[in-house]
Design a protein around this motif. Structure first.
Motif, PDB file in Angstrom:
ATOM      1  N   SER A  25       0.139 -11.284  50.516  1.00  0.00           N
ATOM      2  CA  SER A  25       0.672 -10.832  49.492  1.00  0.00           C
ATOM      3  C   SER A  25      -0.203 -10.603  47.959  1.00  0.00           C
ATOM      4  N   HIS A  26       0.029 -10.367  47.081  1.00  0.00           N
ATOM      5  CA  HIS A  26      -0.801 -10.637  45.691  1.00  0.00           C
ATOM      6  C   HIS A  26      -0.866 -11.960  44.748  1.00  0.00           C
ATOM      7  N   THR A  27      -0.356 -12.908  45.142  1.00  0.00           N
ATOM      8  CA  THR A  27      -0.461 -14.010  45.542  1.00  0.00           C
ATOM      9  C   THR A  27      -1.279 -14.692  46.340  1.00  0.00           C
ATOM     10  N   ASN A  28      -1.850 -13.908  47.090  1.00  0.00           N
ATOM     11  CA  ASN A  28      -2.922 -15.328  48.177  1.00  0.00           C
ATOM     12  C   ASN A  28      -3.631 -13.999  47.833  1.00  0.00           C
ATOM     13  N   ASN A  30      -4.764 -12.935  44.805  1.00  0.00           N
ATOM     14  CA  ASN A  30      -5.013 -13.506  44.027  1.00  0.00           C
ATOM     15  C   ASN A  30      -5.867 -15.449  44.327  1.00  0.00           C
ATOM     16  N   GLU A  31      -5.219 -15.940  44.777  1.00  0.00           N
ATOM     17  CA  GLU A  31      -5.403 -17.328  44.850  1.00  0.00           C
ATOM     18  C   GLU A  31      -6.829 -17.066  45.950  1.00  0.00           C
ATOM     19  N   TYR A  33      -9.302 -15.439  45.255  1.00  0.00           N
ATOM     20  CA  TYR A  33      -9.677 -13.974  44.089  1.00  0.00           C
ATOM     21  C   TYR A  33     -10.581 -15.587  42.787  1.00  0.00           C
ATOM     22  N   ASN A  34      -9.884 -16.073  42.612  1.00  0.00           N
ATOM     23  CA  ASN A  34      -9.703 -17.228  41.661  1.00  0.00           C
ATOM     24  C   ASN A  34     -10.351 -18.705  42.309  1.00  0.00           C
TER      25      ASN A  34
END
Length: 67
Positions: A25-28, A30-31, A33-34
């Motif tokens: 997911s986008h959440t995965n 982003n996590e 990436y961050n």
């Protein structure tokens, strides 16, 4: 397992066919990436995440008697 000769062909062959429960997911994204400071580590983490999701999918399929 044989060596993959055409990476993009493999990637394109699964696009749109991954069960959303096991997809990234986008959440995965982003996590990942961050929590990394360079592209190489991001790619390695994304691979590891995908491997874990694939293992989870295989285990679920085996428990259903699909394999």
């Amino acid at each position: 397992m044989a060596c993959v000769k055409n990476t993009m062909k493999v990637i394109n062959s699964v696009r749109g066919s991954i069960n959303p429960y096991y997809d990234m997911s986008h959440t995965n994204i982003n996590e990942i990436y961050n929590n990394n400071t360079n592209l190489f580590d991001m790619l390695c983490d994304a691979f590891n995440f995908g491997y874990a999701q694939g293992s989870k999918a295989t285990k679920a399929e085996n428990e259903k008697g699909g394999y």
